[in-house]
Scaffold this motif. Sequence first.
Motif, PDB file in Angstrom:
ATOM      1  N   ARG A 199       0.817  -1.213   0.000  1.00 56.87           N
ATOM      2  CA  ARG A 199       0.000   0.000   0.000  1.00 56.87           C
ATOM      3  C   ARG A 199       0.855   1.270   0.000  1.00 56.87           C
ATOM      4  NH1 ARG A 199      -4.736  -2.021   4.296  1.00 56.87           N
ATOM      5  NH2 ARG A 199      -5.368  -3.819   3.044  1.00 56.87           N
ATOM      6  N   GLY A 200       1.950   1.213  -0.769  1.00 58.99           N
ATOM      7  CA  GLY A 200       2.822   2.372  -0.908  1.00 58.99           C
ATOM      8  C   GLY A 200       3.891   2.485   0.151  1.00 58.99           C
ATOM      9  N   GLN A 201       3.955   1.518   1.068  1.00 58.02           N
ATOM     10  CA  GLN A 201       4.960   1.546   2.121  1.00 58.02           C
ATOM     11  C   GLN A 201       6.008   0.460   1.877  1.00 58.02           C
ATOM     12  OE1 GLN A 201       3.282   2.491   6.283  1.00 58.02           O
ATOM     13  NE2 GLN A 201       1.677   1.275   5.350  1.00 58.02           N
ATOM     14  N   ALA A 202       7.286   0.798   2.091  1.00 58.42           N
ATOM     15  CA  ALA A 202       8.358  -0.181   1.967  1.00 58.42           C
ATOM     16  C   ALA A 202       8.492  -0.922   3.295  1.00 58.42           C
ATOM     17  CB  ALA A 202       9.663   0.512   1.612  1.00 58.42           C
ATOM     18  N   LEU A 203       8.199  -2.238   3.281  1.00 57.17           N
ATOM     19  CA  LEU A 203       8.220  -3.029   4.505  1.00 57.17           C
ATOM     20  C   LEU A 203       9.360  -4.034   4.555  1.00 57.17           C
ATOM     21  CD1 LEU A 203       4.415  -3.762   5.098  1.00 57.17           C
ATOM     22  CD2 LEU A 203       5.786  -1.803   5.822  1.00 57.17           C
ATOM     23  N   GLY A 204      10.174  -4.125   3.499  1.00 54.14           N
ATOM     24  CA  GLY A 204      11.278  -5.069   3.544  1.00 54.14           C
ATOM     25  C   GLY A 204      11.948  -5.233   2.201  1.00 54.14           C
ATOM     26  N   ASP A 205      13.094  -5.918   2.213  1.00 51.59           N
ATOM     27  CA  ASP A 205      13.837  -6.204   0.989  1.00 51.59           C
ATOM     28  C   ASP A 205      13.291  -7.463   0.317  1.00 51.59           C
ATOM     29  OD1 ASP A 205      15.656  -4.041   0.833  1.00 51.59           O
ATOM     30  OD2 ASP A 205      16.812  -4.883   2.485  1.00 51.59           O
ATOM     31  N   ALA A 206      14.104  -8.066  -0.550  1.00 46.61           N
ATOM     32  CA  ALA A 206      13.680  -9.243  -1.322  1.00 46.61           C
ATOM     33  C   ALA A 206      13.130 -10.318  -0.394  1.00 46.61           C
ATOM     34  CB  ALA A 206      14.849  -9.783  -2.121  1.00 46.61           C
ATOM     35  N   ALA A 207      12.061 -10.981  -0.839  1.00 37.80           N
ATOM     36  CA  ALA A 207      11.363 -11.917   0.040  1.00 37.80           C
ATOM     37  C   ALA A 207      10.627 -12.978  -0.758  1.00 37.80           C
ATOM     38  CB  ALA A 207      10.373 -11.167   0.928  1.00 37.80           C
ATOM     39  N   ILE A 208      10.287 -14.051  -0.063  1.00 38.46           N
ATOM     40  CA  ILE A 208       9.366 -15.044  -0.597  1.00 38.46           C
ATOM     41  C   ILE A 208       8.050 -14.886   0.147  1.00 38.46           C
ATOM     42  CG2 ILE A 208      10.211 -16.837   0.989  1.00 38.46           C
ATOM     43  CD1 ILE A 208       9.520 -18.863  -1.267  1.00 38.46           C
ATOM     44  N   GLN A 209       6.948 -14.970  -0.590  1.00 40.22           N
ATOM     45  CA  GLN A 209       5.621 -14.728  -0.022  1.00 40.22           C
ATOM     46  C   GLN A 209       4.688 -15.895  -0.360  1.00 40.22           C
ATOM     47  OE1 GLN A 209       4.822 -10.913  -1.883  1.00 40.22           O
ATOM     48  NE2 GLN A 209       5.862  -9.796  -0.239  1.00 40.22           N
ATOM     49  N   PRO A 210       4.672 -16.916   0.496  1.00 39.95           N
ATOM     50  CA  PRO A 210       3.824 -18.087   0.247  1.00 39.95           C
ATOM     51  C   PRO A 210       2.372 -17.817   0.606  1.00 39.95           C
ATOM     52  CG  PRO A 210       4.983 -18.358   2.309  1.00 39.95           C
ATOM     53  CD  PRO A 210       5.481 -17.072   1.718  1.00 39.95           C
ATOM     54  N   SER A 211       1.460 -18.547  -0.021  1.00 38.34           N
ATOM     55  CA  SER A 211       0.039 -18.415   0.300  1.00 38.34           C
ATOM     56  C   SER A 211      -0.679 -19.734   0.069  1.00 38.34           C
ATOM     57  CB  SER A 211      -0.614 -17.312  -0.539  1.00 38.34           C
ATOM     58  OG  SER A 211      -0.584 -17.641  -1.914  1.00 38.34           O
ATOM     59  N   ALA A 212      -1.761 -19.928   0.807  1.00 41.18           N
ATOM     60  CA  ALA A 212      -2.615 -21.103   0.661  1.00 41.18           C
ATOM     61  C   ALA A 212      -4.046 -20.681   0.918  1.00 41.18           C
ATOM     62  CB  ALA A 212      -2.196 -22.209   1.632  1.00 41.18           C
ATOM     63  N   GLU A 213      -4.996 -21.314   0.220  1.00 43.02           N
ATOM     64  CA  GLU A 213      -6.391 -20.918   0.354  1.00 43.02           C
ATOM     65  C   GLU A 213      -7.324 -22.111   0.225  1.00 43.02           C
ATOM     66  OE1 GLU A 213      -9.321 -17.427  -1.353  1.00 43.02           O
ATOM     67  OE2 GLU A 213      -7.981 -18.416  -2.782  1.00 43.02           O
ATOM     68  N   LEU A 214      -8.364 -22.118   1.047  1.00 47.94           N
ATOM     69  CA  LEU A 214      -9.477 -23.043   0.924  1.00 47.94           C
ATOM     70  C   LEU A 214     -10.742 -22.221   0.695  1.00 47.94           C
ATOM     71  CD1 LEU A 214      -8.801 -25.544   3.873  1.00 47.94           C
ATOM     72  CD2 LEU A 214      -8.562 -26.012   1.426  1.00 47.94           C
TER      73      LEU A 214
END
Length: 237
Positions: free
Chosen positions: A41-56
């Motif tokens: 949302r326009g804010q820098a919260l960290g450097d390079a990252a992995i962002q996993p997700s799962a959904e049911l």
Amino acid sequence: MKTIKFIALAATALAGFTTASAEDKIEGSVSADVVSRYIWRGQALGDAAIQPSAELSYKGLSLSAWGNFGFIDKYDDKEFDLTLSYTAKGFTVGITDYYFSSYGADNKYFEYRSHDTQHVWEAFVGYDFDFAAINWYTNIAGADGINKSGKRAYSSYLELSAPFKLATCDWSAAVGIVPYATSFYGDANGFAVTNVSLRATKDIKIYKNFCIPVFVEGICNPSTKKGYLVAGFTIKP
């Protein structure tokens, strides 16, 4: 003739039953984004990252988990979010539990006291018009920001977004607004445009029917006068 009509009616009923049964199934999905930088949302919260997700999901009701784990800077906050939502006829309502843990800190997941918790609970509502979408988010509990009076801000965020196709890519444009003062969104002192973004995504064929979506996103925050260019790709079955 009656036999033919009976067979036709039976086939129609069976097709309807099959469709209904398919719709009644619980659907599941998993994926992971790898990003050059974590911008939210326009804010820098960290450097390079992995962002996993799962959904049911089941009949419009969905439960999803999402995380962010930086692999460049060990001091970047680790994030684990749970979202419960319901969607019907374009409308979506839901609630998200954001949890943040810092390197070296005693971040207890089951600590919920307002001045000690690392959780933020956010309620949201939105409508998807197909050609565009509008969503409103408000923090309702947890480690929220404060307003000019030093009180809980019930920080809110409004986003307008629109998808479109151009030059063999899928695009998405968005504008995000913080409607009133809160320290939660980079010390916004009042009404502020905090996110203007444009993302392009293209599937890169790796092997036969296996493709990896690759995206590049330009983001600027007029409120903080900062801009970012983020690249990444998505891995999913």
